[in-house]
Design a protein around this motif. Structure first.
Motif, PDB file in Angstrom:
ATOM      1  N   UNK A 121      -7.560   3.984  25.965  1.00  0.00           N
ATOM      2  CA  UNK A 121      -6.522   5.124  26.092  1.00  0.00           C
ATOM      3  C   UNK A 121      -7.510   6.648  25.942  1.00  0.00           C
ATOM      4  N   UNK A 122      -8.514   6.481  25.237  1.00  0.00           N
ATOM      5  CA  UNK A 122      -9.286   7.739  24.825  1.00  0.00           C
ATOM      6  C   UNK A 122     -10.163   7.868  26.081  1.00  0.00           C
ATOM      7  N   UNK A 123     -10.695   7.136  26.760  1.00  0.00           N
ATOM      8  CA  UNK A 123     -11.359   7.061  28.127  1.00  0.00           C
ATOM      9  C   UNK A 123     -10.861   7.154  29.292  1.00  0.00           C
ATOM     10  N   UNK A 124      -9.473   7.154  29.388  1.00  0.00           N
ATOM     11  CA  UNK A 124      -9.063   6.647  30.664  1.00  0.00           C
ATOM     12  C   UNK A 124      -9.218   7.517  31.737  1.00  0.00           C
ATOM     13  N   UNK A 125      -9.611   8.839  31.436  1.00  0.00           N
ATOM     14  CA  UNK A 125      -9.887   9.894  32.436  1.00  0.00           C
ATOM     15  C   UNK A 125     -11.219   9.412  33.120  1.00  0.00           C
ATOM     16  N   UNK A 126     -12.164   8.687  32.368  1.00  0.00           N
ATOM     17  CA  UNK A 126     -13.508   8.127  32.599  1.00  0.00           C
ATOM     18  C   UNK A 126     -13.515   6.870  33.407  1.00  0.00           C
ATOM     19  N   UNK A 127     -12.671   6.072  33.185  1.00  0.00           N
ATOM     20  CA  UNK A 127     -12.454   4.778  33.512  1.00  0.00           C
ATOM     21  C   UNK A 127     -11.678   4.730  34.768  1.00  0.00           C
ATOM     22  N   UNK A 128     -12.366   4.229  35.719  1.00  0.00           N
ATOM     23  CA  UNK A 128     -11.817   3.846  37.162  1.00  0.00           C
ATOM     24  C   UNK A 128     -11.023   2.539  37.130  1.00  0.00           C
ATOM     25  N   UNK A 129     -11.463   1.738  36.574  1.00  0.00           N
ATOM     26  CA  UNK A 129     -11.066   0.204  36.384  1.00  0.00           C
ATOM     27  C   UNK A 129      -9.651   0.058  35.445  1.00  0.00           C
ATOM     28  N   UNK A 130      -8.986  -0.725  35.974  1.00  0.00           N
ATOM     29  CA  UNK A 130      -7.661  -1.044  35.294  1.00  0.00           C
ATOM     30  C   UNK A 130      -7.827  -1.763  33.894  1.00  0.00           C
TER      31      UNK A 130
END
Length: 160
Positions: A121-130
């Motif tokens: 949840x914290x890195x949601x902006x940086x993670x492209x994968x689901x």
């Protein structure tokens, strides 16, 4: 710090990087982690077979309950490795079984899942994968725990 723990930390770092970037880990990494863990803990003279069997049993029961729950929820059998859990995650969690007594393995398992959720949840902006890089986040968490156990004498979690 001795060479075996350094190799273990290096493998954990590689698991984190590979799972983060590719959402899969090389099969050799859990094997090396398991072998190095066995070597380290054998030196400490614990009943290693009992530790590995109890921790593996807990993990497999947990995975079985997850499979049953998700299958009942969807009203058909769901293979957990196709829908919820990666094979690398399975191999990773089995590879680290020699590092903990059962109660600490359960504690680590739960805390690593919470750690993975918080990071996701914290890195949601940086993670492209689901998908969640569970083995990678758990390896990062174990890396931190091993460093904590190595440098501080209070409340050790691992057997290192």
């Amino acid at each position: 710090m001795k060479i075996a723990p350094a190799v273990l930390l290096l493998c954990l770092a590689v698991v984190f990087i590979q799972d983060w970037r590719f959402r899969k880990i090389h099969v050799a990494l859990p094997l090396v982690i398991f072998a190095v863990s066995l070597f380290i803990i054998t030196i400490e003279k614990y009943n290693l077979l009992e530790i590995v069997l109890f921790n593996t049993g807990f993990f497999l029961i947990t995975l079985g309950i997850l499979t049953i729950y998700m299958s009942l929820k969807s009203k058909k059998f769901l293979n957990p490795f196709q829908h919820y859990f990666g094979l690398g995650d399975l191999l990773y969690y089995l590879a680290i079984t020699p590092l903990f007594l059962l109660k600490n393995y359960i504690l680590f398992f739960i805390l690593s899942l919470v750690f993975a959720i918080v990071l996701q949840f914290s890195l949601k902006k940086f993670i492209r994968e689901e998908t969640v890089p569970l083995a990678g986040f758990s390896a990062l968490f174990l890396f931190i725990i091993i460093l904590k156990d190595s440098f501080f004498v209070f409340q050790k979690i691992t057997l290192l």
